[in-house]
Design a protein around this motif. Structure first.
Motif, PDB file in Angstrom:
ATOM      1  N   ARG A 250       0.769  -1.137   0.076  1.00  0.00           N
ATOM      2  CA  ARG A 250       0.191  -0.135  -0.054  1.00  0.00           C
ATOM      3  C   ARG A 250       1.250   0.884  -0.018  1.00  0.00           C
ATOM      4  O   ARG A 250       0.867   2.202  -0.773  1.00  0.00           O
ATOM      5  N   ARG A 251       1.850   1.281   0.799  1.00  0.00           N
ATOM      6  CA  ARG A 251       2.910   2.762   1.236  1.00  0.00           C
ATOM      7  C   ARG A 251       3.531   3.141  -0.214  1.00  0.00           C
ATOM      8  O   ARG A 251       3.694   3.545  -1.228  1.00  0.00           O
ATOM      9  N   THR A 252       4.124   1.611  -1.072  1.00  0.00           N
ATOM     10  CA  THR A 252       4.359   1.989  -2.037  1.00  0.00           C
ATOM     11  C   THR A 252       3.907   2.152  -3.604  1.00  0.00           C
ATOM     12  O   THR A 252       4.524   3.201  -4.083  1.00  0.00           O
ATOM     13  N   VAL A 253       2.755   1.783  -3.485  1.00  0.00           N
ATOM     14  CA  VAL A 253       1.692   2.088  -4.575  1.00  0.00           C
ATOM     15  C   VAL A 253       1.376   3.165  -4.471  1.00  0.00           C
ATOM     16  O   VAL A 253       1.874   4.389  -5.461  1.00  0.00           O
ATOM     17  N   ARG A 254       1.194   4.059  -2.910  1.00  0.00           N
ATOM     18  CA  ARG A 254       0.348   4.835  -3.183  1.00  0.00           C
ATOM     19  C   ARG A 254       1.633   6.010  -3.201  1.00  0.00           C
ATOM     20  O   ARG A 254       1.331   7.520  -4.101  1.00  0.00           O
ATOM     21  N   ALA A 255       2.360   5.470  -2.678  1.00  0.00           N
ATOM     22  CA  ALA A 255       3.353   6.587  -2.697  1.00  0.00           C
ATOM     23  C   ALA A 255       3.785   7.055  -3.849  1.00  0.00           C
ATOM     24  O   ALA A 255       4.010   8.218  -4.690  1.00  0.00           O
ATOM     25  N   ALA A 256       4.045   5.703  -5.365  1.00  0.00           N
ATOM     26  CA  ALA A 256       4.452   5.897  -6.521  1.00  0.00           C
ATOM     27  C   ALA A 256       3.195   7.247  -7.490  1.00  0.00           C
ATOM     28  O   ALA A 256       3.494   8.255  -7.509  1.00  0.00           O
ATOM     29  N   LEU A 257       2.259   6.660  -6.520  1.00  0.00           N
ATOM     30  CA  LEU A 257       1.366   7.240  -6.788  1.00  0.00           C
ATOM     31  C   LEU A 257       1.106   8.425  -6.530  1.00  0.00           C
ATOM     32  O   LEU A 257       1.103   9.856  -7.997  1.00  0.00           O
ATOM     33  N   ARG A 258       1.742   8.933  -5.758  1.00  0.00           N
ATOM     34  CA  ARG A 258       1.260  10.283  -5.425  1.00  0.00           C
ATOM     35  C   ARG A 258       2.210  11.527  -6.173  1.00  0.00           C
ATOM     36  O   ARG A 258       2.994  12.294  -6.847  1.00  0.00           O
ATOM     37  N   GLN A 259       3.832  11.028  -6.850  1.00  0.00           N
ATOM     38  CA  GLN A 259       4.676  10.884  -7.046  1.00  0.00           C
ATOM     39  C   GLN A 259       4.536  11.490  -8.390  1.00  0.00           C
ATOM     40  O   GLN A 259       4.990  12.514  -8.619  1.00  0.00           O
ATOM     41  N   LEU A 260       4.304   9.857  -8.847  1.00  0.00           N
ATOM     42  CA  LEU A 260       4.226  10.434 -10.646  1.00  0.00           C
ATOM     43  C   LEU A 260       2.658  11.514 -10.824  1.00  0.00           C
ATOM     44  O   LEU A 260       3.055  12.367 -11.778  1.00  0.00           O
TER      45      LEU A 260
ATOM     46  N   MET B  98      -7.476   6.179  -1.701  1.00  0.00           N
ATOM     47  CA  MET B  98      -7.006   6.657  -2.939  1.00  0.00           C
ATOM     48  C   MET B  98      -7.130   8.227  -3.971  1.00  0.00           C
ATOM     49  O   MET B  98      -6.187   8.359  -4.614  1.00  0.00           O
ATOM     50  N   SER B  99      -8.798   8.270  -3.561  1.00  0.00           N
ATOM     51  CA  SER B  99      -9.015   9.507  -4.173  1.00  0.00           C
ATOM     52  C   SER B  99      -8.335  10.877  -3.756  1.00  0.00           C
ATOM     53  O   SER B  99      -7.595  11.681  -4.711  1.00  0.00           O
ATOM     54  N   LYS B 100      -7.217  11.066  -2.624  1.00  0.00           N
ATOM     55  CA  LYS B 100      -6.519  11.735  -2.030  1.00  0.00           C
ATOM     56  C   LYS B 100      -4.763  11.848  -3.259  1.00  0.00           C
ATOM     57  O   LYS B 100      -4.525  12.926  -3.727  1.00  0.00           O
ATOM     58  N   ASP B 101      -4.785  10.760  -3.741  1.00  0.00           N
ATOM     59  CA  ASP B 101      -3.447  10.249  -5.332  1.00  0.00           C
ATOM     60  C   ASP B 101      -4.127  10.468  -5.904  1.00  0.00           C
ATOM     61  O   ASP B 101      -2.605  10.491  -7.259  1.00  0.00           O
ATOM     62  N   ALA B 102      -5.446   9.523  -6.402  1.00  0.00           N
ATOM     63  CA  ALA B 102      -5.386   9.937  -8.262  1.00  0.00           C
ATOM     64  C   ALA B 102      -6.940  10.177  -8.547  1.00  0.00           C
ATOM     65  O   ALA B 102      -7.590  10.258  -7.264  1.00  0.00           O
ATOM     66  N   GLU B 103      -7.139   9.725  -9.652  1.00  0.00           N
ATOM     67  CA  GLU B 103      -8.781  10.173  -9.943  1.00  0.00           C
ATOM     68  C   GLU B 103      -9.074   8.980  -9.721  1.00  0.00           C
ATOM     69  O   GLU B 103      -8.402   7.880  -9.881  1.00  0.00           O
ATOM     70  N   VAL B 104     -10.246   8.412  -9.452  1.00  0.00           N
ATOM     71  CA  VAL B 104     -11.032   7.213  -9.225  1.00  0.00           C
ATOM     72  C   VAL B 104     -12.009   7.622  -9.775  1.00  0.00           C
ATOM     73  O   VAL B 104     -12.978   8.204  -9.660  1.00  0.00           O
ATOM     74  N   ILE B 105     -11.926   6.101 -10.845  1.00  0.00           N
ATOM     75  CA  ILE B 105     -12.921   5.675 -11.643  1.00  0.00           C
ATOM     76  C   ILE B 105     -14.055   3.792 -11.484  1.00  0.00           C
ATOM     77  O   ILE B 105     -12.894   3.122 -11.059  1.00  0.00           O
ATOM     78  N   LEU B 106     -15.274   3.700 -11.458  1.00  0.00           N
ATOM     79  CA  LEU B 106     -15.798   2.866 -11.242  1.00  0.00           C
ATOM     80  C   LEU B 106     -16.129   2.085 -12.527  1.00  0.00           C
ATOM     81  O   LEU B 106     -16.696   2.201 -13.618  1.00  0.00           O
ATOM     82  N   ALA B 107     -16.133   0.775 -12.648  1.00  0.00           N
ATOM     83  CA  ALA B 107     -16.406  -0.368 -13.883  1.00  0.00           C
ATOM     84  C   ALA B 107     -16.516  -1.635 -13.321  1.00  0.00           C
ATOM     85  O   ALA B 107     -17.071  -2.293 -12.718  1.00  0.00           O
ATOM     86  N   PHE B 108     -18.443  -0.842 -13.542  1.00  0.00           N
ATOM     87  CA  PHE B 108     -19.421  -2.532 -13.165  1.00  0.00           C
ATOM     88  C   PHE B 108     -19.348  -3.298 -15.249  1.00  0.00           C
ATOM     89  O   PHE B 108     -19.553  -3.475 -15.858  1.00  0.00           O
ATOM     90  N   HIS B 109     -19.478  -4.633 -14.181  1.00  0.00           N
ATOM     91  CA  HIS B 109     -19.331  -5.392 -14.890  1.00  0.00           C
ATOM     92  C   HIS B 109     -20.905  -6.403 -14.097  1.00  0.00           C
ATOM     93  O   HIS B 109     -20.989  -6.745 -12.876  1.00  0.00           O
ATOM     94  N   GLY B 110     -20.944  -7.004 -15.494  1.00  0.00           N
ATOM     95  CA  GLY B 110     -22.349  -7.878 -15.785  1.00  0.00           C
ATOM     96  C   GLY B 110     -24.162  -6.969 -15.704  1.00  0.00           C
ATOM     97  O   GLY B 110     -25.028  -7.499 -16.150  1.00  0.00           O
ATOM     98  N   ARG B 111     -23.924  -5.396 -15.937  1.00  0.00           N
ATOM     99  CA  ARG B 111     -25.510  -4.342 -15.799  1.00  0.00           C
ATOM    100  C   ARG B 111     -25.829  -5.409 -16.981  1.00  0.00           C
ATOM    101  O   ARG B 111     -27.172  -5.018 -17.303  1.00  0.00           O
ATOM    102  N   ASP B 112     -25.246  -5.631 -18.033  1.00  0.00           N
ATOM    103  CA  ASP B 112     -26.084  -6.076 -19.257  1.00  0.00           C
ATOM    104  C   ASP B 112     -26.358  -7.989 -19.214  1.00  0.00           C
ATOM    105  O   ASP B 112     -27.514  -7.971 -20.283  1.00  0.00           O
TER     106      ASP B 112
END
Length: 338
Positions: A125-135, A166-180
């Motif tokens: 968690r710390r590795t990925v979040r730090a990377a997103l923040r830096q990028l 995660m919204s503190k470090d990145a834009e969040v998008i939802l992907a819904f599977h199976g509504r069709d």
């Protein structure tokens, strides 16, 4: 007096090389969550990566879970797609690693599949979040896509907590599977109010099995399907096209550039009434084409009214019988072929 010798020597001395103009690479780094298993995170990673590839991007996949169903299991080593593993040890320089591998492969999209419960691991968690923040600080796009399915107990709460963190470090998008397929996502209504979303179409199990066995992405497979599966490949391209045409995808992976490519690949698809294709032979061209003829013949017959004359009824019935007979023959051929 002019010293011609000196002048000649200077003239033949090569000019110093100027530094080459280096265009700064802007990356899209997409993290796939949330924490729980069985929510189709790997599929989400593969279909988003497929649309990005169809748009002309080079994609690098990062697997944070070496388990069954993960990216490292789905994409064959040595295949057309580069797969990296998230480091086991915590590091504060992972952003530099991602930029380096992107430069090496001339890539502009990196997709990180967390795997089940990986973000509960504090080091990961710390590795990925730090990377997103830096990028993000360096001007790259940091995004998080939450893969969501219906009927998973506690997923709404898990997704809500994950999105909030995660919204503190990145834009969040939802992907819904199976509504069709009629899945009910009302328990995610609150999340939909806060974040943009996309819909991912359901795939036939037989086609998913073929793609997984090949160890490639859906776009790789529908671009160059094995012999006898052209209609199934067009079906896969159609599902990717439906995803690419959604407005959010244009910002996520420049999906507008993928639309004409996918539309061409999807031109030979069977109609949407094909469901429950679980065996490989059921999605062979012979079987799908024969089914199409029978279904259309049946529809013609069912549309007849009581006022139809006997000759019309007989012709429609005969066409349906012939189509059914031909379908059984095509099934036998398809079964033998696999």
């Amino acid at each position: 007096m002019t010293d011609f010798k000196t002048t000649t020597t200077l003239a033949t001395t090569p000019a110093p090389e100027l530094p080459s103009a280096h265009k700064k690479r802007k990356l899209k780094v997409i993290l796939i969550g949330p924490n729980g298993g069985g929510v189709r995170k790997t599929k989400t990673a593969l279909v988003i990566g497929s649309v990005a590839a169809a748009a002309g991007s080079t994609v690098i996949y990062v697997c944070a879970d070496r388990g069954i169903g993960s990216l490292s299991a789905s994409l064959k080593e040595g295949g057309p797609n580069r797969v990296e593993l998230l480091p086991d040890e915590e590091t504060g320089t992972y952003a530099e690693t991602l930029m380096a591998i992107a430069e090496e492969d001339d890539a502009d999209v990196i997709i990180i599949d967390l795997g089940a419960n990986e973000m509960l691991n504090s080091k990961s968690r710390r590795t990925v979040r730090a990377a997103l923040r830096q990028l993000k600080a360096l001007g790259h796009d940091a995004l998080v896509v939450l893969s969501l399915v219906a009927g998973k107990v506690g997923l709404d709460e898990d997704a809500s907590n994950f999105a909030r963190q995660m919204s503190k470090d990145a834009e969040v998008i939802l992907a819904f599977h199976g509504r069709d397929e009629g899945s009910d996502f009302t328990k995610f209504d609150e999340l939909k109010e806060d974040y943009a979303s996309v819909e991912v179409a359901a795939d036939q199990l037989a086609i998913l099995g073929l793609i997984t066995a090949a160890g490639v992405t859906p776009f790789d497979w529908c671009s160059a399907p094995p012999g006898g599966f052209a209609m199934a490949a067009a079906w896969t391209a159609h599902n990717l096209l439906q995803l690419a045409q959604q407005p959010v995808m244009a910002d996520l992976v420049s999906a507008d550039l993928a639309v004409p490519v996918l539309a061409t690949l999807a031109s030979g698809r069977p109609q949407r009434f094909y469901i429950g294709r679980n065996a490989k032979w059921q999605v062979r061209d012979e079987a799908l084409a024969a089914d199409a003829v029978e279904i259309m013949a049946e529809r013609v017959m069912k549309r007849l009214t009581s006022s139809a004359d006997d000759a019309t009824v007989l012709a429609a019935a005969r066409a349906f019988i012939d189509a059914s007979t031909a379908r059984e023959a095509a099934y036998r051929v398809a079964k033998l072929a696999v």
